[in-house]
Scaffold this active site. Structure first.
Site, PDB file in Angstrom:
ATOM      1  N   CYS A   2       0.827  -1.209  -0.120  1.00  0.00           N
ATOM      2  CA  CYS A   2       0.126  -0.316  -0.026  1.00  0.00           C
ATOM      3  C   CYS A   2       0.838   1.155   0.166  1.00  0.00           C
ATOM      4  O   CYS A   2       2.210   1.321   0.300  1.00  0.00           O
ATOM      5  CB  CYS A   2      -0.830   0.143   1.091  1.00  0.00           C
ATOM      6  SG  CYS A   2      -1.795  -1.649   1.496  1.00  0.00           S
ATOM      7  N   ARG A  27       1.717   1.230  -5.978  1.00  0.00           N
ATOM      8  CA  ARG A  27       1.864   0.633  -4.894  1.00  0.00           C
ATOM      9  C   ARG A  27       0.597  -0.400  -4.416  1.00  0.00           C
ATOM     10  O   ARG A  27       0.535  -1.304  -3.970  1.00  0.00           O
ATOM     11  CB  ARG A  27       2.388   1.321  -3.380  1.00  0.00           C
ATOM     12  CG  ARG A  27       3.616   2.081  -3.751  1.00  0.00           C
ATOM     13  CD  ARG A  27       4.082   2.654  -2.486  1.00  0.00           C
ATOM     14  NE  ARG A  27       4.517   1.543  -1.243  1.00  0.00           N
ATOM     15  CZ  ARG A  27       5.588   1.209  -1.146  1.00  0.00           C
ATOM     16  NH1 ARG A  27       6.609   1.460  -1.862  1.00  0.00           N
ATOM     17  NH2 ARG A  27       5.740   0.231  -0.276  1.00  0.00           N
ATOM     18  N   TRP A  74      -3.778  -1.879  -1.425  1.00  0.00           N
ATOM     19  CA  TRP A  74      -3.595  -3.374  -2.175  1.00  0.00           C
ATOM     20  C   TRP A  74      -3.989  -4.128  -1.111  1.00  0.00           C
ATOM     21  O   TRP A  74      -3.466  -4.466  -0.104  1.00  0.00           O
ATOM     22  CB  TRP A  74      -2.163  -3.717  -2.652  1.00  0.00           C
ATOM     23  CG  TRP A  74      -2.149  -4.762  -3.400  1.00  0.00           C
ATOM     24  CD1 TRP A  74      -2.326  -4.957  -4.641  1.00  0.00           C
ATOM     25  CD2 TRP A  74      -1.836  -5.984  -3.063  1.00  0.00           C
ATOM     26  NE1 TRP A  74      -2.215  -6.023  -5.015  1.00  0.00           N
ATOM     27  CE2 TRP A  74      -1.706  -7.102  -4.105  1.00  0.00           C
ATOM     28  CE3 TRP A  74      -1.332  -6.552  -1.808  1.00  0.00           C
ATOM     29  CZ2 TRP A  74      -1.373  -8.339  -4.046  1.00  0.00           C
ATOM     30  CZ3 TRP A  74      -1.137  -8.074  -1.549  1.00  0.00           C
ATOM     31  CH2 TRP A  74      -1.303  -8.569  -2.794  1.00  0.00           C
ATOM     32  N   ASN A  98       0.384  -0.102   6.143  1.00  0.00           N
ATOM     33  CA  ASN A  98       0.819  -0.666   5.066  1.00  0.00           C
ATOM     34  C   ASN A  98       1.578  -1.955   5.537  1.00  0.00           C
ATOM     35  O   ASN A  98       2.491  -1.821   6.294  1.00  0.00           O
ATOM     36  CB  ASN A  98       1.935   0.038   4.254  1.00  0.00           C
ATOM     37  CG  ASN A  98       2.627  -0.666   3.012  1.00  0.00           C
ATOM     38  OD1 ASN A  98       2.230  -1.716   2.704  1.00  0.00           O
ATOM     39  ND2 ASN A  98       3.896  -0.457   2.736  1.00  0.00           N
ATOM     40  N   GLY A  99       1.297  -3.218   5.180  1.00  0.00           N
ATOM     41  CA  GLY A  99       1.673  -4.419   5.793  1.00  0.00           C
ATOM     42  C   GLY A  99       0.860  -5.283   6.215  1.00  0.00           C
ATOM     43  O   GLY A  99      -0.407  -5.183   5.819  1.00  0.00           O
ATOM     44  N   GLU A 503       9.903 -15.101 -19.018  1.00  0.00           N
ATOM     45  CA  GLU A 503       9.757 -13.472 -18.777  1.00  0.00           C
ATOM     46  C   GLU A 503       8.736 -13.026 -19.800  1.00  0.00           C
ATOM     47  O   GLU A 503       7.765 -12.352 -19.394  1.00  0.00           O
ATOM     48  CB  GLU A 503      11.108 -12.828 -19.021  1.00  0.00           C
ATOM     49  CG  GLU A 503      10.784 -11.139 -18.927  1.00  0.00           C
ATOM     50  CD  GLU A 503      10.253 -10.811 -17.750  1.00  0.00           C
ATOM     51  OE1 GLU A 503       9.851 -11.344 -16.749  1.00  0.00           O
ATOM     52  OE2 GLU A 503       9.973  -9.541 -17.665  1.00  0.00           O
ATOM     53  N   LYS A 507       4.938 -11.627 -18.651  1.00  0.00           N
ATOM     54  CA  LYS A 507       4.272 -10.256 -19.146  1.00  0.00           C
ATOM     55  C   LYS A 507       3.149 -10.260 -19.735  1.00  0.00           C
ATOM     56  O   LYS A 507       2.327  -9.483 -19.369  1.00  0.00           O
ATOM     57  CB  LYS A 507       5.248  -9.654 -20.175  1.00  0.00           C
ATOM     58  CG  LYS A 507       6.760  -9.092 -19.490  1.00  0.00           C
ATOM     59  CD  LYS A 507       6.631  -7.716 -18.861  1.00  0.00           C
ATOM     60  CE  LYS A 507       7.417  -7.567 -17.820  1.00  0.00           C
ATOM     61  NZ  LYS A 507       7.608  -8.319 -16.699  1.00  0.00           N
ATOM     62  N   GLU A 510       0.673 -11.163 -16.907  1.00  0.00           N
ATOM     63  CA  GLU A 510      -0.126 -10.001 -15.938  1.00  0.00           C
ATOM     64  C   GLU A 510      -0.565  -8.695 -16.572  1.00  0.00           C
ATOM     65  O   GLU A 510      -1.351  -8.018 -16.087  1.00  0.00           O
ATOM     66  CB  GLU A 510       1.342  -9.463 -15.187  1.00  0.00           C
ATOM     67  CG  GLU A 510       2.492  -8.903 -16.032  1.00  0.00           C
ATOM     68  CD  GLU A 510       3.592  -8.720 -15.188  1.00  0.00           C
ATOM     69  OE1 GLU A 510       3.462  -8.435 -13.943  1.00  0.00           O
ATOM     70  OE2 GLU A 510       4.819  -8.814 -15.618  1.00  0.00           O
ATOM     71  N   HIS A 526       7.435 -33.356 -23.977  1.00  0.00           N
ATOM     72  CA  HIS A 526       7.158 -33.789 -22.636  1.00  0.00           C
ATOM     73  C   HIS A 526       5.738 -33.422 -22.085  1.00  0.00           C
ATOM     74  O   HIS A 526       5.551 -33.454 -20.670  1.00  0.00           O
ATOM     75  CB  HIS A 526       8.310 -33.645 -21.524  1.00  0.00           C
ATOM     76  CG  HIS A 526       9.734 -34.375 -21.972  1.00  0.00           C
ATOM     77  ND1 HIS A 526       9.745 -35.720 -22.224  1.00  0.00           N
ATOM     78  CD2 HIS A 526      10.660 -33.791 -22.537  1.00  0.00           C
ATOM     79  CE1 HIS A 526      10.938 -35.780 -22.679  1.00  0.00           C
ATOM     80  NE2 HIS A 526      11.684 -34.668 -23.001  1.00  0.00           N
ATOM     81  N   LYS A 625       3.369  -2.991  -7.348  1.00  0.00           N
ATOM     82  CA  LYS A 625       4.900  -2.730  -7.785  1.00  0.00           C
ATOM     83  C   LYS A 625       5.751  -3.194  -6.667  1.00  0.00           C
ATOM     84  O   LYS A 625       6.825  -4.120  -6.856  1.00  0.00           O
ATOM     85  CB  LYS A 625       4.957  -1.368  -8.312  1.00  0.00           C
ATOM     86  CG  LYS A 625       6.346  -1.199  -8.494  1.00  0.00           C
ATOM     87  CD  LYS A 625       6.576  -1.519  -9.922  1.00  0.00           C
ATOM     88  CE  LYS A 625       8.067  -1.073 -10.514  1.00  0.00           C
ATOM     89  NZ  LYS A 625       8.057  -2.153 -11.640  1.00  0.00           N
TER      90      LYS A 625
HETATM   91  C1  F6R Z   1       6.743  -8.590 -12.792  1.00  0.00           C
HETATM   92  C2  F6R Z   1       7.105  -7.988 -12.032  1.00  0.00           C
HETATM   93  C3  F6R Z   1       7.447  -8.542 -10.629  1.00  0.00           C
HETATM   94  C4  F6R Z   1       8.659  -8.314 -10.017  1.00  0.00           C
HETATM   95  C5  F6R Z   1       8.707  -9.194  -8.633  1.00  0.00           C
HETATM   96  C6  F6R Z   1       9.798  -8.821  -7.701  1.00  0.00           C
HETATM   97  O1  F6R Z   1       6.556  -7.799 -14.257  1.00  0.00           O
HETATM   98  O2  F6R Z   1       7.561  -6.809 -11.864  1.00  0.00           O
HETATM   99  O3  F6R Z   1       7.231 -10.289 -11.073  1.00  0.00           O
HETATM  100  O4  F6R Z   1       9.552  -8.493 -10.536  1.00  0.00           O
HETATM  101  O5  F6R Z   1       7.531  -8.668  -7.732  1.00  0.00           O
HETATM  102  O6  F6R Z   1      10.027  -7.528  -7.728  1.00  0.00           O
HETATM  103  P1  F6R Z   1      11.212  -7.022  -6.993  1.00  0.00           P
HETATM  104  O7  F6R Z   1      12.355  -6.851  -8.016  1.00  0.00           O
HETATM  105  O8  F6R Z   1      10.882  -5.222  -6.566  1.00  0.00           O
HETATM  106  O9  F6R Z   1      11.967  -7.669  -5.889  1.00  0.00           O
END
Ligand code: F6R
Length: 630
Positions: A2, A27, A74, A98-99, A503, A507, A510, A526, A625
């Site tokens: 948050c 956030r 969040w 937050n937490g 990756e 992308k 998400e 497999h 994020k």
């Molecule tokens: C995906 C993404 C997440 C972060 C993950 C780790 O696009 O951004 O998978 O990579 O939450 O975050 P950090 O790098 O901040 O530890």
């Protein structure tokens, strides 16, 4: 998870808190709220959904006070609705949190037995009740109330509290997620991230765990959890709020995709000698005793110490989450092949609970863009208990908790990343992983200077090669309407390209909420081969490297089952052109730098498909994020 903002000072708190929340919306964005002083009481306005909903409500509101707190949420406990939105208010007390308060259920039931009535389903409201009990019922000041409840709280939290009894005061305290304070000209801002403070001041103080900040009349005093006064250093931050604007791009994510050539150059710059085309990791900090001494580092001594640490390394563990984890997987291929050191890569949430055996002379590399990810931080703290093991962090956010707690430090230098889906931080990390692998290889006498020069030259070529690859923006923009109709996407690659397939799939999941899988191409027969039909798009990473022929065979197998193949290869590859519905040509690069180029079209694909589906690209549903809870 948050975002918290608090303000006291001469300006209108509503405007400052709302612009702070806007900059923290990455956030959390499922509900938001403020409590601002008006006629001696904290007037609370909250709204479900994005911050714009709260802004609309606030248009009709005015406040005559000069103190307020705000929150963008969040959800962890309780649905994202208005009742569960922060601030939580109990009598004169309002708080934002937050937490997670892990022991909230037992504390809540004790309070309920004593007659407390809870309005929300959150764990956070409990904190307002606990403070209320001390402040209202036992007559303690807000500050003393906070100190007295700290021993009762278990979990990760950062909290800001105000009381109508002395409305000119705020108390901030934390154990876990970040809280930063800035004071200037009689104003004080408290926030979860720098963005919300930078418009007021660039001189900030980071609150550490188990510390409490008492704010009154434009002044801040810091205390330990036992109430002892603390003298804390102010840190000058060297960036401007303009860095967090879209600058003409439709979304932050698109801007950040286009910033990748610069991000790579900035990640490489401190560590490469442009005359000799050699690598030396600069200012890692293994030579000093603690983060606070980094300013006094002796560069030559530090080079020597890093080399000494690297020479002694017999085993490497890389720990991270999500996209950072995939960057770690690329690191595994680079380090094992270049330096000949065994590497294990782990998702942090598994690493911390799987009783990992870490022998002496291991190096643990933790990767985190935000530097705050709860699982990665917990893994780091666990490893630090083993005295014989060094931890090297790779972070984008300087002075983040992970950065501060590691023994050695490398910086992505990607600039602020606002889009929730990580892009530029990923390529910066891949650049650093190349440099770490080369440095380890040099320390182990596994890299001759000719090969080192070649690798460095290939890395230095990446920014301008990326500029060319970004031209695929137009292709995916026009192809997005067709691509969005596929029932699923299978991303495949072999060797160092396999993590890029993972990756690419992440992308698309998400951002476009579509079914996408990343697979090692050799694994296809497999199981995943059964998924393939004409409704399945196959994205194949087939650069010219040692596994090229084998990957082409896998591509043929997928095509034979009716899959629609989009292949991504190097230069003018006639074979791939014939085999694929679409062939995307990347500049010819080395095996170490192919991943840096391959990921760009995959980011653009996900961005444009999501955009054509009209999804919120910068703030995908259910995500945030900075993941500061488990
Ligand atoms: C995906 C993404 C997440 C972060 C993950 C780790 O696009 O951004 O998978 O990579 O939450 O975050 P950090 O790098 O901040 O530890």
């Amino acid at each position: 998870m948050c975002g918290i903002v608090g303000y006291t000072g001469p300006e209108n708190p509503k405007d400052i808190i709302m612009s702070g929340l806007k900059s923290l919306e990455y956030r959390g964005y499922d509900s938001a709220g403020v409590a601002i002083l008006h006629q001696g009481q904290f007037k609370r306005v909250r709204a479900e959904g994005k911050l714009t909903h709260l802004a609309q409500k606030l248009d009709k509101e005015s406040f005559d006070g000069h103190v307020g707190i705000g929150h963008t949420r969040w959800a962890t406990h309780g649905e994202p609705n208005e009742t569960n939105a922060h601030p939580h208010k109990v009598g004169p007390i309002s708080i934002v949190h937050n937490g997670i308060i892990e022991n909230y259920a037992e504390l809540k039931s004790e309070l309920q037995q004593q007659g407390a009535v809870f309005e929300s389903e959150t764990d956070s409201e409990l904190v307002a009740h606990l403070i209320y009990q001390k402040n209202q019922n036992e007559g303690m000041s807000l500050f003393d109330s906070v100190l007295s409840i700290l021993p009762e709280l278990t979990g990760a939290y950062s909290i800001l509290a105000v009381s109508e009894k002395r409305p000119e005061e705020m108390v901030a305290f934390k154990n876990g997620p970040p809280l930063i304070l800035g004071a200037s000209g009689g104003a004080v801002v408290v926030a979860s991230d720098l963005q919300a403070i930078m418009p007021i001041t660039k001189d900030v103080v980071y609150l550490e765990d188990d510390e409490v900040a008492f704010i009154e009349k434009g002044q801040v005093q810091f205390y330990s959890k036992n109430g002892e006064a603390l003298d804390k250093a102010t840190v000058h931050i060297d960036w401007s709020p303009e860095q967090v604007e879209k600058q003409g791009y439709a979304h932050f994510m698109l801007k950040e995709i286009f910033e990748q050539p610069r991000a790579v150059a900035n990640a490489l710059e401190p560590h490469i000698d442009l005359n000799s085309h050699t690598v030396r990791l600069k200012n890692v900090g293994f030579s000093v005793d603690g983060f606070d001494q980094l300013d006094q580092i002796n560069i030559e001594e530090d080079f020597k110490k890093t080399d000494e640490v690297f020479k002694s390394v017999e085993r490497i563990f890389i720990v991270a989450c999500g996209t950072s984890y995939y960057a770690g997987m690329v690191g595994e291929y680079l380090i094992e092949q270049m330096a000949g050191i065994p590497v294990e890569v782990d998702v942090a949430s598994e690493f911390r609970y799987r009783h990992t055996i870490i022998p002496e002379n291991s190096l643990v590399i933790v990767i985190s863009q935000s530097g705050e990810t709860a699982d990665t931080l917990a893994a780091l703290r666990q490893v630090k208990k083993l005295n014989s093991v060094k931890v090297l962090s790779i972070c984008n956010v300087k002075r983040s908790t992970i950065d501060r707690e590691a023994h050695g430090h490398l910086y992505m230098n990607a600039g602020v990343e606002i889009g929730v889906a990580s892009t530029k931080a990923f390529v910066s990390t891949l650049s650093l992983m190349n440099l770490v692998a080369m440095s380890l290889a040099k320390a182990k006498n596994n890299l001759d200077v000719v090969t080192e020069n070649k690798y460095v030259e290939q890395l230095l070529a990446v920014p301008s090669q990326m500029e060319k690859v970004l031209a695929y923006d137009k292709f995916f923009k026009s192809a997005a309407d067709t691509l969005k109709n596929f029932k699923g996407f299978l991303y495949m690659g072999r060797g160092i390209n396999f993590p890029i397939a993972l990756e690419g799939a992440l992308k698309l999941k998400e951002l476009a909420y579509m079914h996408a899988e990343g697979y090692a191409a050799g694994e296809m027969k497999h199981g995943p081969l059964a998924l393939i039909d004409s409704q399945m798009a196959i994205v194949m990473l087939v650069p010219q490297d040692a596994l090229y022929e084998k990957t082409v065979s896998n591509l043929e197998e997928a095509k034979a089952r009716g899959g629609v193949v989009i292949s991504i290869g190097s230069g003018e590859d006639e074979k791939l052109k014939k085999l694929s519905r679409h062939y995307l040509s990347l500049p010819e690069a080395g095996w170490t730098t192919n991943p840096l180029l391959e990921v760009l079209p995959l980011q653009l694909l996900a961005y444009h498909v999501a955009n054509s589906l009209e999804y919120d690209v910068d703030q995908p549903r259910n995500l945030a994020k900075s993941v500061t809870v488990e």
